[in-house]
Write a protein that holds these residues in place. Structure first.
Motif, PDB file in Angstrom:
ATOM      1  N   HIS A 190      -6.202   0.342   6.733  1.00  0.00           N
ATOM      2  CA  HIS A 190      -4.972   0.526   6.382  1.00  0.00           C
ATOM      3  C   HIS A 190      -5.223   2.098   5.601  1.00  0.00           C
ATOM      4  O   HIS A 190      -4.654   3.297   6.209  1.00  0.00           O
ATOM      5  CB  HIS A 190      -4.141  -0.243   5.800  1.00  0.00           C
ATOM      6  N   GLU A 191      -5.082   1.426   4.163  1.00  0.00           N
ATOM      7  CA  GLU A 191      -5.913   3.037   3.565  1.00  0.00           C
ATOM      8  C   GLU A 191      -6.744   4.084   3.748  1.00  0.00           C
ATOM      9  O   GLU A 191      -6.395   5.222   4.184  1.00  0.00           O
ATOM     10  CB  GLU A 191      -6.339   2.920   1.973  1.00  0.00           C
TER      11      GLU A 191
ATOM     12  N   SER B  59      -1.183   4.410   9.887  1.00  0.00           N
ATOM     13  CA  SER B  59      -2.296   3.766   8.608  1.00  0.00           C
ATOM     14  C   SER B  59      -1.958   2.152   8.840  1.00  0.00           C
ATOM     15  O   SER B  59      -3.313   1.185   9.167  1.00  0.00           O
ATOM     16  CB  SER B  59      -1.724   3.516   7.616  1.00  0.00           C
TER      17      SER B  59
ATOM     18  N   LYS C 156       0.903  -1.367   0.640  1.00  0.00           N
ATOM     19  CA  LYS C 156       0.198  -0.214  -0.023  1.00  0.00           C
ATOM     20  C   LYS C 156       0.902   1.109  -0.168  1.00  0.00           C
ATOM     21  O   LYS C 156       2.118   1.197   0.953  1.00  0.00           O
ATOM     22  CB  LYS C 156      -0.712   0.135   1.217  1.00  0.00           C
TER      23      LYS C 156
ATOM     24  N   HIS D 144      -4.179   6.647   6.847  1.00  0.00           N
ATOM     25  CA  HIS D 144      -3.837   7.430   5.802  1.00  0.00           C
ATOM     26  C   HIS D 144      -5.142   8.466   6.173  1.00  0.00           C
ATOM     27  O   HIS D 144      -4.945   9.546   5.974  1.00  0.00           O
ATOM     28  CB  HIS D 144      -3.511   6.619   4.439  1.00  0.00           C
TER      29      HIS D 144
ATOM     30  N   GLU E 189       3.727   5.394   7.752  1.00  0.00           N
ATOM     31  CA  GLU E 189       2.723   4.052   7.540  1.00  0.00           C
ATOM     32  C   GLU E 189       1.980   3.739   8.443  1.00  0.00           C
ATOM     33  O   GLU E 189       1.583   2.563   8.598  1.00  0.00           O
ATOM     34  CB  GLU E 189       3.433   2.779   6.570  1.00  0.00           C
TER      35      GLU E 189
HETATM   36 ZN   LIG Z   1      -0.075   2.762   3.743  1.00  0.00          ZN
END
Ligand SMILES: [Zn+2]
Length: 729
Positions: A513-514, A543, A3, A517, A540
């Motif tokens: 996860h995204e 996320s 990702k 962000h 990271e």
């Molecule tokens: Zn990421």
């Protein structure tokens, strides 16, 4: 793990240097005056101020490729005029007339690059790629003109030096430091001759980056495996349906297309009983950019490594890694290497055990005697998973329906961030594709408008693979409050009409996860644009941490419901998933670390006569790479590292961030309220999300946790032995 936050090669550097808004009016040079006049008669839709609701939104419905080149050229000219005016201001340099004006400049450019990013990642075409290739060197030249503007740098240096003597308010002090270091790292202090060479190198690099990623994309589109009805054995129904549709879309009605993308390859290799086809699909995927034809990337890699080394040596650094890591949380290549090598032996040892388990099953079930090869790994891993954990990925999928998952992330955001998500009225906010949906984000208590969240969920031709998050507008308050326009982008396979979107556990984690962000963008409380910038081995973390909420009881019971019966995922299945969480960690950690170690080794090696294929083979041999596993991203298609600079010597950052993730999630696990503990959640938002880059990451983490992160929680999470005396990083 693949990702990523969108990085458009050098574009982020441009944006980082020129962060946004309207033209300053004092002491305008003639050039600026001309620019202002041009500005007033602006008709190019891509440059126009965003209008409409929610503080203005991008006019995605007015995107016309013919406007792109002129818009970019004009926006760059306008921004250069603004920069010239700042650099030539006769008044002594101050925070307000230099740094703040820079924060304000480049508004048009920011808008054009929003559209450019959509064309590049979401709706790419051969015509766009031509423009992109043509513009890349021009953008690089533009970037150099700013980063090497001597007068501008002297003013920045003056403000920086003064701030060392008489510190400014904390956030201003941080902005000055980041801006100054950014310029110094981009060669602002070089002699005129060296500056010229520096700019030439960047120009050549930017073309190479574009070439590199276009070569990978071309191979993804070129190598599609078409199979027939008698070759579908083992494949889940949803995959078969999507493959039939993909074949029909490519004019091969009646066949089934195994496209050359990660999600398609991954599923096919997990389920297909056809070993020879698995090998073919595997070879296509892991040969991207390495086919010895017009799209081969090997020569590009060598040249990129040579140019990167030469560029940082102009500034007195030994190698690219040393230069790159100085302002990362790791600070030095050695610190990053130390962490990777602390985990590597445990990962490869576990991989050996996994292979032994798989070989045993293959011996029992295969008609002919086989030895586990890389294209067998996922297939037999799935068999081991079923035997050992009795966990059927396809059964799990029945409980992971995209609409429910979307409600699950909204719920999580509500509990932790006090955010509320409401769909915007249909048609009120322009989108670039009919699949894109938009929600308004508000504060649950006050109703205050925080921003918008765009979701582009499905794969399609011209959209890059993987999943990513980006912003069209970031939060700032220094020049009037600007609200956030955030977006998430995935590549779920679009179902046949009327069918639900069922996703794998991995894809559900990626979805969280995204969204992590996006929440990081939405939670920002910084005053200045520069403070929204990310620190690669730290961004990271936020996320990755959010992924942990997928398996919390509250999410499972409310949102992980069977798509037909509506029953929540049964306790036994949840227990199996939890038990299987450390399953295949040998494979996952090894394939990741092999890429991360390669990234670092490639940039520490002498690039003079480097042969990437040979170097890759020799490095893997030295590392004792298990022969049954391939690097997650082989060098010829390692776009994180070679289609820009965002992740170059930075791929380790996922592991670095994972150490923080494991350690931080234990803070929740240990709290009275668990993952929904209000006190820990408040600290999470206050120290780890809202400040973004306004605070040193190590310091922010200490404020959250009361100490530095330890590696132990990560080793526990992956089922690896925890090393001896408490190891800190
Ligand atoms: Zn990421």
């Amino acid at each position: 793990m693949q990702k990523k936050i969108i990085t458009a090669g050098s574009l982020m550097a441009v944006l980082a240097l020129t962060n946004c808004t309207s033209v300053q009016t004092q002491e305008q040079s003639q050039q600026t005056q001309a620019a202002v006049e041009q500005k007033q008669e602006e008709t190019n839709p891509l440059l126009k101020e965003w209008t409409g609701p929610y503080g203005g939104v991008p006019a995605f419905d007015k995107m016309n490729l013919a406007d792109l080149k002129p818009a970019m050229e004009k926006a760059m000219a306008l921004n250069l005029a603004e920069i010239e005016a700042i650099a030539n201001n006769p008044q002594p340099a101050t925070f307000e007339n230099t740094i703040e004006e820079m924060e304000r400049a480049g508004e048009e450019l920011g808008r054009v690059f929003t559209y450019y990013g959509i064309w590049s990642s979401n709706v790419s075409t051969p015509e766009f790629r031509k423009i992109q290739a043509e513009m890349a060197p021009k953008i690089s030249e533009f970037n150099s003109k700013i980063s090497q503007n001597e007068k501008l740098f002297q003013r920045i240096k003056t403000v920086y030096d003064n701030a060392q003597k008489n510190p400014l308010p904390a956030d201003q002090q941080r902005v000055v430091q980041l801006v100054y270091e950014g310029f110094a790292m981009e060669g602002a202090d070089l002699s005129p001759e060296k500056k010229e060479r520096y700019a030439a190198i960047n120009k050549e690099l930017s073309s190479l980056y574009t070439k590199f990623s276009n070569n990978v994309l071309a191979d993804e589109e070129k190598y599609i495996v078409y199979i027939t009805k008698d070759q579908l054995s083992g494949l889940p129904e949803s995959f078969v349906k999507a493959a039939a549709k993909a074949a029909a879309d490519n004019g091969q009605e009646g066949k089934y297309a195994i496209t050359n993308t990660r999600s398609s390859m991954d599923q096919f290799l997990t389920y297909s009983d056809e070993r020879a086809l698995r090998e073919k699909v595997w070879k296509n995927y892991y040969s991207r950019g390495d086919n010895g034809d017009a799209n081969d990337n090997n020569a590009n890699i060598t040249r990129i490594l040579q140019l990167r080394r030469e560029r940082v040596q102009l500034m007195g650094y030994d190698n690219f890694a040393e230069w790159r890591l100085q302002n990362r949380m790791a600070k030095t290549p050695q610190a990053a290497m130390d962490l990777m090598l602390a985990v590597w032996p445990a990962a490869t040892a576990r991989a050996k055990e996994e292979v032994a388990d798989m070989q045993a099953i293959a011996n029992k079930t295969s008609k002919t005697k086989i030895t586990i090869e890389p294209w067998d790994y996922r297939y037999y891993a799935e068999k081991v998973r079923q035997a050992k954990y009795d966990l059927n990925s396809d059964e799990v999928k029945q409980y992971l329906e995209l609409g429910n998952l979307t409600q699950a992330i909204f719920y999580t955001a509500g509990e932790l961030f006090n955010f509320n998500f409401t769909p915007v009225p249909e048609g009120s906010v322009p989108v670039f594709h009919e699949d894109v949906k938009v929600w308004e984000v508000t504060d649950k208590t006050t109703g205050e408008h925080i921003g918008l969240w765009y979701l582009d969920p499905f794969a399609r031709q011209g959209k890059r693979s993987g999943a990513w998050a980006t912003t069209y507008r970031a939060h700032t308050t220094f020049d009037g409050k600007k609200t956030v326009l955030s977006s998430n982008n995935s590549n779920f396979v679009k179902p046949a009409p009327g069918e639900p979107v069922l996703v794998s556990w991995d894809d559900a984690e990626t979805f969280f996860h995204e969204f992590g962000h996006a929440l990081h963008f939405l939670a920002s409380n910084v005053k200045y644009p520069t403070l929204n910038s990310g620190v690669r081995d730290y961004t990271e973390f936020q996320s990755q941490l959010l992924e942990r909420w997928l398996s919390t009881d509250r999410v499972i019971n409310q949102f992980l419901k069977h798509y037909k019966t509506g029953e929540p995922m049964p306790k036994e299945l949840v227990a199996k998933i939890e038990k299987a969480a450390t399953f295949n960690q040998g494979f996952a950690t090894t394939e990741f670390l092999a890429s991360a170690l390669m990234d670092m080794h490639l940039h520490l090696a002498d690039p003079a006569n480097l042969d990437p294929d040979k170097f890759e083979r020799e490095t893997l041999t030295k590392l004792n790479m298990p022969k049954e596993i391939v690097m997650r991203h082989r060098t010829p298609h390692f776009t994180h590292v070679f289609s820009g600079e965002g992740y170059a010597t930075g791929y380790y950052g996922y592991l670095w961030a994972d150490v923080l993730t494991s350690d931080a999630s234990e803070a929740f696990a240990e709290a009275p309220g668990g993952f929904y503990d209000k006190q820990v959640a408040d600290k999470l938002v206050k120290y780890l999300f809202a400040p973004r880059n306004a605070m040193d990451p190590a310091e922010a983490y200490r404020l959250f946790r009361g100490r530095d992160a330890k590696i132990d929680a990560l080793m526990r999470d992956r089922g690896f032995p925890v090393p001896g005396p408490q190891s800190k990083k």
